[in-house]
Design a protein around this motif. Sequence first.
Motif, short mmCIF file in Angstrom:
data_model
loop_
_atom_site.label_atom_id
_atom_site.label_comp_id
_atom_site.label_asym_id
_atom_site.label_seq_id
_atom_site.Cartn_x
_atom_site.Cartn_y
_atom_site.Cartn_z
N ASP A 1 6.09 11.38 1.54
CA ASP A 1 5.20 10.08 0.39
C ASP A 1 3.98 11.13 -0.23
OD1 ASP A 1 5.73 6.90 -0.10
OD2 ASP A 1 4.36 8.32 -1.52
N LEU A 2 4.32 11.32 -1.54
CA LEU A 2 3.37 12.08 -2.90
C LEU A 2 1.79 11.30 -2.04
CD1 LEU A 2 3.21 14.10 -5.18
CD2 LEU A 2 3.80 11.82 -6.80
N ASN A 3 1.86 9.91 -1.96
CA ASN A 3 0.70 9.68 -1.74
C ASN A 3 -0.02 8.88 -0.89
OD1 ASN A 3 -0.47 9.15 -5.10
ND2 ASN A 3 0.99 7.67 -4.66
N LYS A 4 -1.12 9.60 -0.26
CA LYS A 4 -1.98 9.40 1.06
C LYS A 4 -1.91 7.76 1.65
CE LYS A 4 -5.73 10.37 4.08
NZ LYS A 4 -5.56 9.11 4.78
N ASP B 1 7.12 5.11 1.54
CA ASP B 1 6.11 3.32 1.31
C ASP B 1 5.81 2.99 2.33
OD1 ASP B 1 4.98 2.07 -0.16
OD2 ASP B 1 6.40 0.63 -0.61
N HIS B 2 6.73 2.10 3.32
CA HIS B 2 5.86 1.29 4.69
C HIS B 2 6.80 1.82 5.34
CE1 HIS B 2 4.02 -1.61 1.68
NE2 HIS B 2 3.40 -2.03 2.56
N GLY B 3 8.12 2.50 5.87
CA GLY B 3 9.05 3.14 6.06
C GLY B 3 10.00 2.43 6.94
N ILE C 1 3.09 5.01 8.36
CA ILE C 1 2.24 5.98 10.19
C ILE C 1 2.03 4.71 11.01
CG2 ILE C 1 0.49 7.47 10.96
CD1 ILE C 1 0.42 9.22 8.34
N LYS C 2 1.40 3.97 10.14
CA LYS C 2 0.47 2.18 10.92
C LYS C 2 1.85 1.34 11.58
CE LYS C 2 -2.34 -0.74 9.79
NZ LYS C 2 -3.36 -1.87 8.96
N HIS C 3 2.87 1.30 10.47
CA HIS C 3 3.96 0.49 10.36
C HIS C 3 5.52 1.00 11.66
CE1 HIS C 3 7.02 -2.38 10.75
NE2 HIS C 3 8.15 -1.58 10.61
#
Length: 225
Positions: free
Chosen positions: A44-47, A23-25, A54-56
């Motif tokens: 994660d299953l979803n991009k 999720d958000h990491g 990745i962003k966080h």
Amino acid sequence: MDRLECIKSMVTKCHTTADIGTDHGYVAEMLLNENICEKVIATDLNKGPLDRAIKHLTSVNLHEKCDFRLGSGLTVLKENEADAIIIAGMGGELIADIIEASKNIALKASQLILQPMTTGDKLRQYLKENGFKIIDENIVKELHHYYFVIKAVPGEDEITDEIFYEISKIILEKKDPLMFEYLHKILNVNENIIRSIEKNNSSDYNERAEALKMKNEKIRELMKN
């Protein structure tokens, strides 16, 4: 302690943790900041959620200690690649399905930290029947919801009574006040179901009411002991 904090606290120090459904990491961030592990494989299953992670993790300068992978469950891992595997925030049956689909990988990890949102009983039973032993468990409450966090390792487990699939023996033995609060809630829910069943008065319903009464008796006995 909140849910994510509890998950993090149950990971034993290791080299690599796989955070499945990151999720958000946030859990990855906690683990790395506290040096509980040196590397996180965040999957994660979803991009969308993976991009958010990745962003966080880039914004907090931890992306270099992370390996980001898009894919289903444990299929993105190789055997012996992760010492700890975290699967949190999904239904107990789905967690069991994820483990079952890549059981060879799960059995090579030294610890599994699992946090089912529902059907914890089904997950505990699956672990027992498939070569995993629950060695620790905690309960946390967020708003009005109670969550269980399970730590399992490869090994044989003994269950003396099927009630312990539904009610964690480990948490009972810890005498955690939250567990007693949770059990009171279960008793009340069951009592309400029994009352509504008795109004209907059909034989099928009566059988269900009797089963719930027996379960409540067992729960009260466990609370006393």
